[in-house]
Each structure stands twice: as C-alpha cells, then as structure tokens.
Design a protein around this motif. Structure first.
Motif, PDB file in Angstrom:
ATOM      1  N   SER A 265      49.819 -57.030  79.276  1.00 22.51           N
ATOM      2  CA  SER A 265      49.538 -58.357  78.398  1.00 22.51           C
ATOM      3  C   SER A 265      48.402 -58.931  78.717  1.00 22.51           C
ATOM      4  CB  SER A 265      50.861 -59.166  78.826  1.00 22.51           C
ATOM      5  OG  SER A 265      51.919 -58.609  78.189  1.00 22.51           O
ATOM      6  N   PRO A 266      47.996 -59.545  79.960  1.00 17.38           N
ATOM      7  CA  PRO A 266      46.573 -60.283  80.431  1.00 17.38           C
ATOM      8  C   PRO A 266      45.404 -59.238  79.717  1.00 17.38           C
ATOM      9  CG  PRO A 266      47.808 -59.769  82.426  1.00 17.38           C
ATOM     10  CD  PRO A 266      48.657 -59.120  81.348  1.00 17.38           C
TER      11      PRO A 266
ATOM     12  N   VAL B  98      50.403 -61.755  95.452  1.00 13.06           N
ATOM     13  CA  VAL B  98      49.597 -60.458  94.639  1.00 13.06           C
ATOM     14  C   VAL B  98      48.355 -61.068  94.086  1.00 13.06           C
ATOM     15  CG1 VAL B  98      49.568 -58.920  93.094  1.00 13.06           C
ATOM     16  CG2 VAL B  98      51.522 -58.848  94.733  1.00 13.06           C
ATOM     17  N   PHE B  99      48.441 -62.222  93.432  1.00 12.19           N
ATOM     18  CA  PHE B  99      47.452 -62.746  92.623  1.00 12.19           C
ATOM     19  C   PHE B  99      46.027 -62.938  93.723  1.00 12.19           C
ATOM     20  CE2 PHE B  99      44.649 -66.056  91.166  1.00 12.19           C
ATOM     21  CZ  PHE B  99      44.277 -65.746  89.922  1.00 12.19           C
ATOM     22  N   VAL B 100      46.569 -63.744  94.728  1.00 12.12           N
ATOM     23  CA  VAL B 100      45.471 -64.283  95.748  1.00 12.12           C
ATOM     24  C   VAL B 100      44.859 -63.149  96.210  1.00 12.12           C
ATOM     25  CG1 VAL B 100      45.395 -65.268  97.842  1.00 12.12           C
ATOM     26  CG2 VAL B 100      46.700 -66.699  96.211  1.00 12.12           C
ATOM     27  N   ALA B 101      45.747 -62.037  96.680  1.00 15.20           N
ATOM     28  CA  ALA B 101      45.286 -60.883  97.487  1.00 15.20           C
ATOM     29  C   ALA B 101      44.229 -60.054  96.508  1.00 15.20           C
ATOM     30  CB  ALA B 101      46.255 -59.738  97.672  1.00 15.20           C
TER      31      ALA B 101
ATOM     32  N   PRO C 290      42.124 -64.435  79.189  1.00 15.44           N
ATOM     33  CA  PRO C 290      41.327 -64.420  80.357  1.00 15.44           C
ATOM     34  C   PRO C 290      40.296 -63.533  80.314  1.00 15.44           C
ATOM     35  CG  PRO C 290      43.398 -63.360  81.017  1.00 15.44           C
ATOM     36  CD  PRO C 290      43.357 -63.874  79.737  1.00 15.44           C
ATOM     37  N   PRO C 291      39.284 -64.274  81.104  1.00 15.98           N
ATOM     38  CA  PRO C 291      38.151 -63.009  81.200  1.00 15.98           C
ATOM     39  C   PRO C 291      38.751 -61.874  82.021  1.00 15.98           C
ATOM     40  CG  PRO C 291      37.394 -65.153  81.845  1.00 15.98           C
ATOM     41  CD  PRO C 291      38.949 -65.370  81.625  1.00 15.98           C
ATOM     42  N   LEU C 292      38.141 -60.704  81.379  1.00 17.29           N
ATOM     43  CA  LEU C 292      38.801 -59.433  82.105  1.00 17.29           C
ATOM     44  C   LEU C 292      38.618 -59.267  83.498  1.00 17.29           C
ATOM     45  CD1 LEU C 292      38.419 -56.854  79.168  1.00 17.29           C
ATOM     46  CD2 LEU C 292      40.261 -57.833  79.891  1.00 17.29           C
ATOM     47  N   PHE C 293      37.362 -59.750  83.879  1.00 20.98           N
ATOM     48  CA  PHE C 293      37.269 -59.568  85.384  1.00 20.98           C
ATOM     49  C   PHE C 293      36.455 -60.622  85.974  1.00 20.98           C
ATOM     50  CE2 PHE C 293      35.190 -58.071  89.413  1.00 20.98           C
ATOM     51  CZ  PHE C 293      36.244 -57.430  90.011  1.00 20.98           C
ATOM     52  N   PRO C 294      37.004 -61.258  86.930  1.00 22.95           N
ATOM     53  CA  PRO C 294      38.151 -60.877  87.774  1.00 22.95           C
ATOM     54  C   PRO C 294      39.463 -61.434  87.399  1.00 22.95           C
ATOM     55  CG  PRO C 294      36.800 -62.632  88.892  1.00 22.95           C
ATOM     56  CD  PRO C 294      36.252 -62.352  87.675  1.00 22.95           C
ATOM     57  N   MET C 295      39.474 -62.534  86.571  1.00 24.97           N
ATOM     58  CA  MET C 295      40.884 -63.255  86.447  1.00 24.97           C
ATOM     59  C   MET C 295      41.766 -62.426  85.583  1.00 24.97           C
ATOM     60  SD  MET C 295      42.500 -65.862  86.609  1.00 24.97           S
ATOM     61  CE  MET C 295      41.356 -67.247  87.044  1.00 24.97           C
TER      62      MET C 295
ATOM     63  N   MET D  34      45.278 -61.343  87.233  1.00 26.63           N
ATOM     64  CA  MET D  34      46.394 -61.615  86.384  1.00 26.63           C
ATOM     65  C   MET D  34      47.384 -60.683  85.978  1.00 26.63           C
ATOM     66  SD  MET D  34      45.293 -64.662  83.865  1.00 26.63           S
ATOM     67  CE  MET D  34      46.917 -64.986  83.144  1.00 26.63           C
ATOM     68  N   ALA D  35      46.789 -59.434  85.627  1.00 30.72           N
ATOM     69  CA  ALA D  35      47.452 -58.214  85.415  1.00 30.72           C
ATOM     70  C   ALA D  35      48.427 -57.869  86.699  1.00 30.72           C
ATOM     71  CB  ALA D  35      46.529 -57.072  85.052  1.00 30.72           C
ATOM     72  N   PHE D  36      47.878 -57.854  87.853  1.00 30.67           N
ATOM     73  CA  PHE D  36      48.549 -57.463  88.866  1.00 30.67           C
ATOM     74  C   PHE D  36      49.449 -58.372  89.311  1.00 30.67           C
ATOM     75  CE2 PHE D  36      44.791 -54.786  89.630  1.00 30.67           C
ATOM     76  CZ  PHE D  36      45.460 -53.595  90.068  1.00 30.67           C
TER      77      PHE D  36
END
Length: 187
Positions: free
Chosen positions: A61-62, A123-126, A72-77, A81-83
């Motif tokens: 989805s993201p 997971v997002f923070v990691a 959201p911008p694909l990298f890194p956000m 977010m996908a993870f």
C-alpha cells in the motif's frame, strides 16, 4: 465465493482504501498527521483476511501510493512505512487468531491492535535507522536521538488516530462477527 477469492477481493479493497483515505485526509494536513488514515485498512485487513494478506497489503500500500502520488516519498519514508504497515497487518492477525480460541473476541481484537501498533512502530524506527543512518549514511544521524524523537513526537502526534483505531476497529470487527459477515478460516 471461496475463501481465497473473498480474501483477494477484500485485500484489493483494503489497498484502495489505504491509497484513498490519506488523499482525503490530506485536505486537512493536521487530520492526516494525527489520524493515521493508512493504518486503518491495514489493521482491518490483517484481522479480517489473515496474516498473509495483512502482510502483503501492508507492504504494498505505501509503495503503490508513493508511485501513484509521490506521497509518501518512496525512500526512505515509503519503504520504512512498507515494513511498518506489513508488521501491523501480520502481527494483528497472528495475535488475533492466536487468542481467539482462549479469549473473548473483544479482548482478542484489543490485544491484536496493541501488539501490532507497538511492533509496527518498533519496525518503523529500525527501518528508518537502517535506511537513513546506515544505507544513506546521513552525517550527524543519531539513532538514539531519532528513536527518542519518534516516540515522543510522532507517537504523541498520532494519539488521536491510535484512539480512533482502538474505538472503531473493535466495534467494526465485533459487528461483522455478529452479522456473520466475518467468518475467517485462518488459524
């Protein structure tokens, strides 16, 4: 309609919602930042369709939204977010279906939501630390400062969305169960 067809159809609907709800919410940026509109369909997908679908829908989805709208911008956000969202869908289903036999439906839903929210944010923070601090190698990046800021600012900012998820999703899941519309074969 067999279970696989039903889950694929529902998953497509949840992906569409995960793409459209943030677009609608962005009409008011404060609502978009506080209500976490992409989280709702992912959590519901995990609870309704199971862990495989929740994981895949959460991951896709993201990234699809990023490709389609640039947000959201694909990298890194978008990638982080996908993870995060994949973890939401996966953990919500695992906890819900794991507890469903031994606890009430409402307790199972709440435990699943809380576990998914905690795991997803970790997971997002990691992922963010990996993508920004290691892969991109931003100068002056401090994982401790970022983690502290994330948990004190971003989580606090999202409290209205978290509260809405904890109110609306259990009501919806229990209502779907009582009407017989939510009959999953997971677990």
């Amino acid at each position: 309609m067999n279970g696989t067809t039903k889950n694929l159809t529902l998953s497509a609907m949840f992906i569409a919602l995960a793409i459209i709800l943030p677009y609608i919410a962005m009409q008011n940026p404060v609502i978009a930042q506080t209500m976490l509109p992409m989280h709702f369909p992912i959590l519901l997908c995990g609870l309704i369709c199971g862990h495989r679908y929740g994981l895949i829908v959460g991951f896709i989805s993201p990234l699809m939204r990023g490709f389609m709208f640039g947000m959201p911008p694909l990298f890194p956000m978008g990638t982080a977010m996908a993870f995060e969202l994949a973890t939401y869908g996966f953990v919500a289903a695992l906890v819900y279906y794991g507890l469903r036999r031994s606890a009430s439906s409402l307790v199972s839903v709440y435990a699943a939501l809380i576990a998914a929210m905690i795991a997803g944010r970790i997971v997002f923070v990691a992922a963010w630390i990996l993508f920004v601090g290691v892969i991109r190698g931003d100068e002056g990046f401090s994982w401790l400062a970022y983690a502290t800021t994330f948990f004190t600012v971003d989580v606090v900012r999202g409290l209205p969305g978290i509260a809405a998820q904890l109110i609306l999703i259990p009501v919806l899941v229990v209502a779907l169960q009582r009407t017989g519309l939510l009959v999953s074969n997971e677990g």
